[in-house]
Design a protein around this motif. Structure first.
Motif, PDB file in Angstrom:
ATOM      1  N   GLU A 521       0.846  -1.193   0.000  1.00 37.32           N
ATOM      2  CA  GLU A 521       0.000   0.000   0.000  1.00 37.32           C
ATOM      3  C   GLU A 521       0.886   1.248   0.000  1.00 37.32           C
ATOM      4  O   GLU A 521       1.885   1.318   0.703  1.00 37.32           O
ATOM      5  CB  GLU A 521      -0.893   0.027   1.243  1.00 37.32           C
ATOM      6  CG  GLU A 521      -2.041  -0.949   1.198  1.00 37.32           C
ATOM      7  CD  GLU A 521      -2.898  -0.866   2.455  1.00 37.32           C
ATOM      8  OE1 GLU A 521      -2.717   0.077   3.236  1.00 37.32           O
ATOM      9  OE2 GLU A 521      -3.738  -1.757   2.654  1.00 37.32           O
ATOM     10  N   VAL A 522       0.475   2.230  -0.782  1.00 40.08           N
ATOM     11  CA  VAL A 522       1.255   3.463  -0.880  1.00 40.08           C
ATOM     12  C   VAL A 522       1.069   4.338   0.350  1.00 40.08           C
ATOM     13  O   VAL A 522       1.983   5.033   0.792  1.00 40.08           O
ATOM     14  CB  VAL A 522       0.881   4.226  -2.169  1.00 40.08           C
ATOM     15  CG1 VAL A 522       1.399   5.656  -2.142  1.00 40.08           C
ATOM     16  CG2 VAL A 522       1.448   3.493  -3.377  1.00 40.08           C
ATOM     17  N   GLN A 523      -0.113   4.303   0.931  1.00 46.55           N
ATOM     18  CA  GLN A 523      -0.371   5.165   2.092  1.00 46.55           C
ATOM     19  C   GLN A 523       0.507   4.764   3.260  1.00 46.55           C
ATOM     20  O   GLN A 523       0.619   3.583   3.595  1.00 46.55           O
ATOM     21  CB  GLN A 523      -1.832   5.084   2.492  1.00 46.55           C
ATOM     22  CG  GLN A 523      -2.743   5.786   1.520  1.00 46.55           C
ATOM     23  CD  GLN A 523      -4.186   5.692   1.957  1.00 46.55           C
ATOM     24  OE1 GLN A 523      -4.731   4.612   2.032  1.00 46.55           O
ATOM     25  NE2 GLN A 523      -4.798   6.823   2.231  1.00 46.55           N
ATOM     26  N   HIS A 524       1.117   5.764   3.886  1.00 48.44           N
ATOM     27  CA  HIS A 524       1.972   5.494   5.038  1.00 48.44           C
ATOM     28  C   HIS A 524       2.199   6.788   5.793  1.00 48.44           C
ATOM     29  O   HIS A 524       2.474   7.827   5.191  1.00 48.44           O
ATOM     30  CB  HIS A 524       3.314   4.907   4.595  1.00 48.44           C
ATOM     31  CG  HIS A 524       3.969   4.064   5.637  1.00 48.44           C
ATOM     32  ND1 HIS A 524       4.497   4.592   6.805  1.00 48.44           N
ATOM     33  CD2 HIS A 524       4.155   2.716   5.710  1.00 48.44           C
ATOM     34  CE1 HIS A 524       5.005   3.603   7.529  1.00 48.44           C
ATOM     35  NE2 HIS A 524       4.803   2.462   6.892  1.00 48.44           N
ATOM     36  N   ALA A 525       2.072   6.731   7.118  1.00 46.06           N
ATOM     37  CA  ALA A 525       2.281   7.934   7.924  1.00 46.06           C
ATOM     38  C   ALA A 525       3.727   8.403   7.878  1.00 46.06           C
ATOM     39  O   ALA A 525       4.009   9.588   8.074  1.00 46.06           O
ATOM     40  CB  ALA A 525       1.854   7.670   9.369  1.00 46.06           C
ATOM     41  N   ASP A 526       4.652   7.488   7.598  1.00 44.74           N
ATOM     42  CA  ASP A 526       6.064   7.828   7.478  1.00 44.74           C
ATOM     43  C   ASP A 526       6.318   8.335   6.062  1.00 44.74           C
ATOM     44  O   ASP A 526       6.171   7.584   5.090  1.00 44.74           O
ATOM     45  CB  ASP A 526       6.918   6.593   7.761  1.00 44.74           C
ATOM     46  CG  ASP A 526       8.416   6.890   7.698  1.00 44.74           C
ATOM     47  OD1 ASP A 526       8.809   7.934   7.116  1.00 44.74           O
ATOM     48  OD2 ASP A 526       9.204   6.082   8.220  1.00 44.74           O
ATOM     49  N   PRO A 527       6.707   9.607   5.900  1.00 38.75           N
ATOM     50  CA  PRO A 527       6.899  10.153   4.549  1.00 38.75           C
ATOM     51  C   PRO A 527       7.894   9.364   3.710  1.00 38.75           C
ATOM     52  O   PRO A 527       7.703   9.210   2.497  1.00 38.75           O
ATOM     53  CB  PRO A 527       7.396  11.586   4.812  1.00 38.75           C
ATOM     54  CG  PRO A 527       6.874  11.925   6.170  1.00 38.75           C
ATOM     55  CD  PRO A 527       6.914  10.636   6.941  1.00 38.75           C
ATOM     56  N   VAL A 528       8.940   8.854   4.337  1.00 41.57           N
ATOM     57  CA  VAL A 528       9.954   8.111   3.585  1.00 41.57           C
ATOM     58  C   VAL A 528       9.368   6.823   3.021  1.00 41.57           C
ATOM     59  O   VAL A 528       9.591   6.467   1.858  1.00 41.57           O
ATOM     60  CB  VAL A 528      11.180   7.819   4.472  1.00 41.57           C
ATOM     61  CG1 VAL A 528      12.178   6.925   3.730  1.00 41.57           C
ATOM     62  CG2 VAL A 528      11.859   9.126   4.890  1.00 41.57           C
ATOM     63  N   GLU A 529       8.601   6.101   3.846  1.00 41.10           N
ATOM     64  CA  GLU A 529       7.980   4.863   3.376  1.00 41.10           C
ATOM     65  C   GLU A 529       6.956   5.156   2.279  1.00 41.10           C
ATOM     66  O   GLU A 529       6.819   4.396   1.324  1.00 41.10           O
ATOM     67  CB  GLU A 529       7.326   4.126   4.543  1.00 41.10           C
ATOM     68  CG  GLU A 529       8.314   3.592   5.562  1.00 41.10           C
ATOM     69  CD  GLU A 529       9.321   2.630   4.940  1.00 41.10           C
ATOM     70  OE1 GLU A 529       8.907   1.779   4.120  1.00 41.10           O
ATOM     71  OE2 GLU A 529      10.524   2.743   5.257  1.00 41.10           O
ATOM     72  N   PHE A 530       6.218   6.248   2.437  1.00 40.10           N
ATOM     73  CA  PHE A 530       5.287   6.674   1.395  1.00 40.10           C
ATOM     74  C   PHE A 530       6.041   6.912   0.090  1.00 40.10           C
ATOM     75  O   PHE A 530       5.614   6.469  -0.990  1.00 40.10           O
ATOM     76  CB  PHE A 530       4.573   7.951   1.839  1.00 40.10           C
ATOM     77  CG  PHE A 530       3.796   8.658   0.759  1.00 40.10           C
ATOM     78  CD1 PHE A 530       2.573   8.167   0.321  1.00 40.10           C
ATOM     79  CD2 PHE A 530       4.280   9.823   0.182  1.00 40.10           C
ATOM     80  CE1 PHE A 530       1.854   8.818  -0.677  1.00 40.10           C
ATOM     81  CE2 PHE A 530       3.570  10.485  -0.805  1.00 40.10           C
ATOM     82  CZ  PHE A 530       2.356   9.983  -1.238  1.00 40.10           C
ATOM     83  N   GLY A 531       7.170   7.598   0.177  1.00 35.51           N
ATOM     84  CA  GLY A 531       7.963   7.893  -1.013  1.00 35.51           C
ATOM     85  C   GLY A 531       8.471   6.646  -1.698  1.00 35.51           C
ATOM     86  O   GLY A 531       8.452   6.543  -2.934  1.00 35.51           O
ATOM     87  N   LYS A 532       8.914   5.671  -0.922  1.00 35.64           N
ATOM     88  CA  LYS A 532       9.411   4.426  -1.508  1.00 35.64           C
ATOM     89  C   LYS A 532       8.300   3.672  -2.239  1.00 35.64           C
ATOM     90  O   LYS A 532       8.498   3.146  -3.335  1.00 35.64           O
ATOM     91  CB  LYS A 532       9.999   3.533  -0.412  1.00 35.64           C
ATOM     92  CG  LYS A 532      11.303   4.029   0.190  1.00 35.64           C
ATOM     93  CD  LYS A 532      11.757   3.075   1.293  1.00 35.64           C
ATOM     94  CE  LYS A 532      13.054   3.552   1.939  1.00 35.64           C
ATOM     95  NZ  LYS A 532      13.452   2.666   3.073  1.00 35.64           N
ATOM     96  N   ALA A 533       7.139   3.615  -1.604  1.00 30.30           N
ATOM     97  CA  ALA A 533       6.036   2.850  -2.193  1.00 30.30           C
ATOM     98  C   ALA A 533       5.533   3.497  -3.485  1.00 30.30           C
ATOM     99  O   ALA A 533       5.271   2.808  -4.474  1.00 30.30           O
ATOM    100  CB  ALA A 533       4.900   2.719  -1.183  1.00 30.30           C
TER     101      ALA A 533
END
Length: 713
Positions: A521-533
């Motif tokens: 899933e692209v949604q993530h509270a962590d901006p870095v994880e969001f960016g990776k996805a």
């Protein structure tokens, strides 16, 4: 590099914002194909039609004319990797293209399938009648008065025990439980006595009255904010008083349909309580084969509030009568043996009905649709005075299976058969038929089968769009609206529907997993994880796009970290941002936006080309990028499009970060600070005090054109 398009240079944002504003008030009327079921942050079909037609229009050509024309994109393939409710797919099909609709959530896939596939209206009607014959009589029997009249709504109140003296406390915020949507015009209101539950008619603004049994009643109930006060004067925090259990619930009133067509409010009787007790027994006696919700809530941004109130399982969201009634309907639909698309449509319709029939709904009042659905705040928010509606319903009902059958499925069928578009040809915005092709695609579940279809086709699948079976260079255009980085976590909310759907199996291959939450899933509270996805999806999109093709997506984000990650992810995956085009994106006065510090009205259409195709950001300096963003926003303001501080901030952030990324700059905290400083200056320059512009264009300068937009009936 291929020639520029209108999407990059002369995008008709003002015109699209004007027609989009009209659509935003009644999406379910103007774009019913994508409104058969709830999905969050649904974008405007008019805007996405404009994105696709502008991408097919050369720079300097008539993009406005192309939007309103019978443009034919036969042979083109349009991909949406975050397809949601299917807006991109429908607009692509209407323009003659083939559509690829991917989403990682199976509930979204179900919604998309309803949006693009045809139904046989006769078969649909026959299936509906079969379900009605199987369950309606019993559902009606469970919603009646002692003298046989139909109960449209039961009113409930949550109760807790005072931690100090154990007195049961009814959590009324006010004894006024029904009033008109415009109370100053129609002051009549219904009052309940918090002590004895007597019901009578008065005014919404009464000061103090004596109930029929002699109790003094004022405007305030026991609950206020997070606190409540018992009859002995003890104040306590409501959550603390729950002590690990859900609150109790007590019926106190009902709205009844009378034989003469009128409606009346009445107090609950012992007969009503006995009928409900019968439902409790019936629930315990349902066969194991009956459809009921299964699964537990997991912690999450959008589930934590319900968990704090000790709602642990999805079946906790319904009382006994709701579970019995809904199970009867769902089981009848599951057991249909008729044509698959029509059965599937009724599964989706039932799932949509759940939104209006649970313990998290409330009463909106007279003069409007009665039921305020559970997702009006985009979270699972417990209600202290929930409304229980008749789930099958009558012609006088709101949010019921029978009324939604007409307002959603019939309307969607008519639209797909003969699409109408909102077009401004100089005399105001009108609904015009004949410029779009009917929508009735053959659905494929693989690229191989999709490529083999002759005629209108849609490849609709539940999958992670970072990993597809699409061959290299097979897609002409990628158009999408990616998920928010944070805030609305779709899977956490979609599990409410999935808890029922996994037992109903709406179509072959529907997920039987316990949850719709998935790795990737692209949604993530962590901006870095969001960016990776999201980078992984952009990388795959670049692989499947034909040389010279475009990627365009709509985006807005309150946190600058979201913009930073989106721009960085594009750079890492080989994309250059060619334009950031502001355009109408949201309804002006939604409930969710009303609580935001800087509510958004606009989306940014981020237009990208692949670096490998020779693309580079067109701006040579920060000043040039800022000037372009300022001009685009000014054009919208001059066209009387509502533009707020949050819109300016988001558009300027996107434009400046895109330019800075193209220079190789590290988008670190110092860059973010600079960008936000320039965004704040732009807000002051463009909007000033806000008093010199009539931003909603209605001539009164108040910025409010006044609707909650919740128009389902």
């Amino acid at each position: 590099m291929p020639p520029r398009t209108s999407l990059e240079s002369d995008f008709p944002a003002a015109m699209l914002s004007e027609v989009g504003t009209k659509e935003s008030w009644r999406k379910e009327v103007h774009r019913p194909a994508t409104s058969t079921h709830k999905w969050w942050a649904k974008r405007l079909g008019t805007v996405f039609r404009g994105i696709i037609t502008s991408a097919a229009t050369p720079e300097g050509a008539d993009a406005v004319g192309a939007y309103g024309s019978s443009l034919d994109l036969a042979g083109a393939v349009v991909l949406d990797p975050f397809s949601g409710s299917g807006v991109t797919g429908v607009e692509a099909l209407k323009l003659g293209a083939k559509a690829v609709c991917f989403d990682i959530n199976p509930v979204a896939t179900l919604v998309q399938r309803q949006a693009v596939q045809p139904w046989d209206l006769g078969a649909l009607e026959a299936a509906y009648k079969e379900v009605e014959s199987a369950c309606r009589a019993e559902v009606d029997r469970l919603h009646r008065t002692e003298d046989g009249r139909t109960v449209l709504y039961y009113f409930w109140v949550a109760t807790v025990d005072c931690p100090e003296c154990s007195e049961a406390v009814r959590l009324f915020g006010s004894p006024v439980f029904s009033k008109n949507a415009y109370p100053k015009r129609v002051p009549k209101a219904q009052i309940v006595c918090p002590d004895c539950l007597s019901v009578w008619e008065s005014r919404y603004d009464f000061v103090a009255e004596t109930c029929p049994k002699g109790h003094r009643v004022t405007q305030h109930g026991a609950a206020r904010g997070q606190w409540a006060t018992c009859g002995n004067g003890h104040s306590f925090k409501i959550l603390g008083a729950l002590d690990g259990a859900r609150p109790g619930y007590e019926m106190y009133a009902k709205m009844v349909a009378n034989p003469d067509g009128s409606k009346s409010y009445e107090a609950i009787t012992e007969w009503d309580r006995g009928l409900y007790d019968e439902c409790v027994e019936a629930l315990a006696g349902l066969p194991q084969s009956a459809v009921l919700p299964r699964g537990q809530l997991a912690p999450g941004n959008n589930t934590d509030q319900a968990l704090k109130w000790n709602f642990r399982e999805w079946r906790d969201f319904f009382n006994a009568r709701q579970l019995v009634s809904l199970s009867l309907i769902a089981t009848a639909i599951r057991d249909l043996t008729g044509p698959a698309p029509e059965r599937e449509a009724l599964c989706a319709l039932f799932s949509g009905t759940l939104e209006f029939n649970n313990l998290f709904t409330s009463f909106k009042g007279e003069g409007t649709g009665a039921v305020r659905h559970m997702f009006s705040h985009h979270i699972l928010k417990p209600e202290r005075t929930p409304l229980e509606a008749h789930p099958w319903g009558t012609s006088q009902s709101s949010g019921a299976f029978s009324t939604l059958y007409k307002s959603r499925l019939h309307r969607a069928h008519e639209y797909k058969t003969k699409p109408a578009d909102l077009i401004d040809r100089g005399a105001g915005v009108e609904r015009i038929s004949g410029v779009s092709k009917p929508v009735g695609a053959s659905i494929a579940d693989s690229w191989k089968s999709f490529a083999a279809i002759q005629g209108q086709a849609a490849y609709v699948a539940t999958r992670n769009s970072a990993e597809t079976d699409i061959p290299d260079g097979s897609v002409d255009l990628v158009v999408t609206d990616p998920p928010y980085m944070d805030n609305v976590h779709y899977a956490e909310l979609a599990d409410f529907f999935h808890a029922w759907l996994q037992n109903m199996r709406p179509y072959t291959g529907y997920s039987d997993a316990a949850t719709t939450r998935r790795s990737g899933e692209v949604q993530h509270a962590d901006p870095v994880e969001f960016g990776k996805a999201i980078e992984a999806v952009w990388t795959e999109s670049a692989r499947v796009l034909k040389p010279g093709g475009l990627l365009a997506f709509t985006f807005h984000q309150a946190r600058i970290s979201g913009w930073v990650q989106v721009v960085e992810s594009l750079r890492r995956s080989g994309w250059a941002v060619m334009a950031v085009q502001p355009v109408k994106g949201e309804m002006t006065t939604s409930v969710v936006k009303a609580g935001a510090r800087e509510p958004s009205n606009l989306d940014s259409v981020v237009v990208c080309r692949r670096v490998v195709d020779g693309a580079t950001n067109p701006h040579s300096s920060v000043e040039e990028a800022l000037a372009t963003a300022t001009k685009e926003l000014t054009d919208l303001l001059d066209a009387h499009i509502d533009v707020g501080a949050g819109d300016v901030r988001s558009v300027v952030r996107g434009a400046l970060l895109a330019h800075l990324a193209s220079t190789g700059a590290d988008l670190d905290e110092s860059v973010a600070t600079l960008v936000d400083s320039l965004a704040t200056e732009s807000i002051e320059t463009l909007l000033g005090s806000g008093s010199d512009r009539d931003r909603d264009g209605d001539g009164d300068g108040d910025g409010d054109s006044g609707s909650d937009g919740d128009c389902d009936s």
